[in-house]
Design a protein around this motif. Structure first.
Motif, short mmCIF file in Angstrom:
data_model
loop_
_atom_site.label_atom_id
_atom_site.label_comp_id
_atom_site.label_asym_id
_atom_site.label_seq_id
_atom_site.Cartn_x
_atom_site.Cartn_y
_atom_site.Cartn_z
N VAL A 188 0.83 -1.21 0.00
CA VAL A 188 0.00 0.00 0.00
C VAL A 188 0.86 1.26 0.00
CG1 VAL A 188 -1.91 -1.13 1.18
CG2 VAL A 188 -0.14 0.03 2.53
N GLY A 189 0.28 2.33 -0.52
CA GLY A 189 0.88 3.65 -0.39
C GLY A 189 0.36 4.33 0.86
N MET A 190 1.18 5.16 1.50
CA MET A 190 0.77 5.85 2.72
C MET A 190 1.25 7.30 2.69
SD MET A 190 1.27 3.18 5.90
CE MET A 190 0.46 4.34 7.03
N THR A 191 0.41 8.19 3.19
CA THR A 191 0.77 9.59 3.38
C THR A 191 0.42 9.96 4.83
OG1 THR A 191 0.13 10.07 1.09
CG2 THR A 191 0.52 11.93 2.53
N ASP A 194 6.98 8.13 5.23
CA ASP A 194 8.04 7.53 6.03
C ASP A 194 7.61 7.20 7.45
OD1 ASP A 194 9.77 7.75 3.88
OD2 ASP A 194 10.37 9.80 4.44
N ARG A 195 6.84 8.08 8.07
CA ARG A 195 6.42 7.85 9.44
C ARG A 195 5.10 8.57 9.70
NH1 ARG A 195 11.07 10.43 9.38
NH2 ARG A 195 12.12 8.60 10.19
N SER A 196 4.35 8.02 10.65
CA SER A 196 3.09 8.64 11.04
C SER A 196 3.28 9.44 12.32
CB SER A 196 2.02 7.56 11.25
OG SER A 196 1.71 6.91 10.03
N VAL A 197 2.30 10.26 12.60
CA VAL A 197 2.33 11.11 13.78
C VAL A 197 1.08 10.84 14.60
CG1 VAL A 197 2.35 13.51 14.63
CG2 VAL A 197 3.65 12.88 12.58
N VAL A 198 1.25 10.79 15.91
CA VAL A 198 0.12 10.55 16.80
C VAL A 198 -0.99 11.58 16.53
CG1 VAL A 198 -0.62 10.58 19.22
CG2 VAL A 198 1.53 9.45 18.57
N ASN A 199 -2.21 11.05 16.42
CA ASN A 199 -3.42 11.86 16.22
C ASN A 199 -3.52 12.50 14.84
OD1 ASN A 199 -4.46 11.32 18.81
ND2 ASN A 199 -3.22 12.97 19.70
N LEU A 200 -2.61 12.18 13.95
CA LEU A 200 -2.68 12.69 12.58
C LEU A 200 -3.04 11.55 11.64
CD1 LEU A 200 -2.21 15.07 10.60
CD2 LEU A 200 0.14 14.23 10.33
N PRO A 201 -4.15 11.65 10.87
CA PRO A 201 -4.56 10.55 9.99
C PRO A 201 -3.49 10.23 8.94
CG PRO A 201 -6.35 12.12 10.26
CD PRO A 201 -5.12 12.77 10.85
N SER A 202 -3.27 8.94 8.74
CA SER A 202 -2.42 8.46 7.64
C SER A 202 -3.34 7.96 6.53
CB SER A 202 -1.51 7.31 8.11
OG SER A 202 -0.56 7.78 9.03
N ASP A 259 -14.39 3.76 -9.94
CA ASP A 259 -13.33 3.75 -10.95
C ASP A 259 -12.29 2.68 -10.69
OD1 ASP A 259 -12.27 4.80 -8.68
OD2 ASP A 259 -11.32 6.54 -9.65
N GLY A 260 -12.54 1.79 -9.71
CA GLY A 260 -11.62 0.70 -9.42
C GLY A 260 -10.53 1.05 -8.41
N THR A 261 -10.53 2.27 -7.89
CA THR A 261 -9.51 2.67 -6.93
C THR A 261 -9.91 2.24 -5.52
OG1 THR A 261 -10.52 4.84 -6.59
CG2 THR A 261 -8.84 4.66 -8.33
N ILE A 262 -8.90 2.08 -4.68
CA ILE A 262 -9.12 1.81 -3.26
C ILE A 262 -8.32 2.84 -2.48
CG2 ILE A 262 -8.84 0.16 -1.37
CD1 ILE A 262 -9.08 -2.09 -3.35
N GLY A 263 -9.00 3.67 -1.71
CA GLY A 263 -8.32 4.71 -0.96
C GLY A 263 -7.81 5.81 -1.87
N ALA A 264 -7.04 6.74 -1.28
CA ALA A 264 -6.49 7.86 -2.05
C ALA A 264 -5.35 8.48 -1.26
CB ALA A 264 -7.57 8.91 -2.30
N PRO A 265 -4.34 9.04 -1.97
CA PRO A 265 -3.28 9.77 -1.26
C PRO A 265 -3.82 11.11 -0.74
CG PRO A 265 -2.97 9.91 -3.63
CD PRO A 265 -4.12 8.97 -3.41
N ARG A 266 -3.19 11.62 0.27
CA ARG A 266 -3.62 12.92 0.83
C ARG A 266 -3.29 14.02 -0.17
NH1 ARG A 266 -1.51 17.01 4.29
NH2 ARG A 266 -3.07 17.82 5.74
N ARG A 267 -4.26 14.86 -0.43
CA ARG A 267 -4.08 15.94 -1.38
C ARG A 267 -3.21 17.04 -0.78
NH1 ARG A 267 -9.25 15.17 -0.67
NH2 ARG A 267 -9.52 17.27 0.22
N GLY A 268 -2.42 17.66 -1.61
CA GLY A 268 -1.62 18.78 -1.16
C GLY A 268 -2.51 19.93 -0.73
#
Length: 341
Positions: A188-191, A194-202, A259-268
């Motif tokens: 999977v791709g994640m935004t 590299d690392r997640s932050v507590v209380n911040l959605p990935s 459209d066949g997608t699952i999830g989405a990257p976080r938009r800028g």
């Protein structure tokens, strides 16, 4: 797309008197290029398996693996019967076996029942046909259920469907195709990446270009049978690997979009409060370690076969684990000092 064909190798023997118990059934194997060591004569099974896309093409991008059925206790057939010998070939093989038995000290009458059963081996029949034999599934070796196929070779005229339990059918071929299906791993791709932050959605998503339908076709030309299975991704299950975490959706089941997608990257430029369609929020840091996030893709499997047969097979899953580092950001609040300017 390229396809691949597995030629399945088996061994048949000239049996001696000491191996008469093993002579009760001549068996073949299908599924991989495995072989038994029951004698010097090598013969090739008629069942072939063809996959599209080629498993190596998939594995060049990501690891592949078999589907785990979602239906409890479902499994492909442990054994079956398929057409194997022509009349002349079976006669040659069997008479040579009898001759060797006698030459090594066996009593000539040991095979009297078989001589009566086989007669002239149907070599004089005006209507051609084949001798069907028992076949073990090599992908599940040692399965006690293989003893269900204990019948000795039997004759079936061409164009006839044998009314014998566990004789090969399109549905059984579909199960063998299911067994041979290999799907890509769920990387999977994640935004943030590299690392997640507590209380911040990935935010989590899958690259749909990697997850196209996977088909496997099983054929038994001598019986005029075939079946093709097609596995399609239908959803992603996310397990954050931590007790204190929130998934999106709450069930952890991320559906496939129109459209066949699952999830989405976080938009800028997205607001920090925005919630992802598929993702996770960790509520505690990983404390210098990592959480094992498990992403499991769900596949729907349908099949179609000869004679207008077809239907739905048990769904399947295949997943991968990703290590996630979760940090806690400490904020410093400065209090104004009295008298300061």
């Amino acid at each position: 797309m390229k396809s691949w064909t597995v030629a399945v190798v088996i061994m048949a023997a000239m049996f001696s008197g000491a191996s008469q118990a093993r002579a009760e059934r001549e068996r073949s194997s299908v599924g991989t290029t495995q072989s038994a060591t029951s004698g010097p004569h090598t013969i090739t099974s008629r069942v072939t398996l063809t996959a599209s896309p080629h498993p190596h093409a998939l594995s060049s991008r990501t690891p592949t693996g078999p589907l785990t059925p979602t239906t409890p206790h479902w499994s492909p057939p442990p054994c079956w019967y398929e057409p194997f010998w022509t009349a002349e070939a079976f006669r040659t093989f069997t008479e040579a076996k009898w001759a060797m038995h006698t030459a090594t000290g066996g009593a000539p009458g040991d095979f009297a029942a078989d001589r009566r059963r086989y007669g002239d081996f149907h070599t004089r029949d005006e209507r051609p046909g084949m001798w069907w034999v028992a076949v073990d599934n090599p992908e599940i070796p040692g399965d006690a259920r293989a003893g269900q196929c204990a019948r000795k070779p039997f004759w079936v005229p061409r164009g006839t469907v044998p009314s014998v339990p566990r004789a090969m059918t399109p549905a059984m071929l579909a199960a063998l195709a299911y067994q041979s299906t290999r799907v890509p791993g769920t990387e999977v791709g994640m935004t943030p990446a590299d690392r997640s932050v507590v209380n911040l959605p990935s935010w989590i998503w899958l690259d749909r270009s990697r997850f196209t339908p996977v088909s496997v076709t099983a054929r038994l030309p001598q019986a005029g049978l075939w079946a093709r299975t097609t596995a399609r991704p239908v959803g992603l299950r996310v397990d954050p690997g931590a007790a204190r975490a929130v998934t999106y959706p709450a069930s952890g089941e991320c559906p496939t979009g129109p459209d066949g997608t699952i999830g989405a990257p976080r938009r800028g430029g997205a607001d920090a409060a925005d919630l992802p369609p598929c993702g996770v929020t960790y509520l505690r840091s990983s404390g210098g370690r990592t959480y094992a996030l498990r992403a499991t893709l769900n596949w729907r499997v349908d099949w179609a076969g000869s004679g207008g047969t077809g239907g739905e097979l048990p769904g399947g899953t295949y997943g991968q684990t990703r290590d996630v580092t979760v940090q806690e950001i400490q904020s410093v609040v400065r209090q104004p000092v009295a008298g300061a300017r």
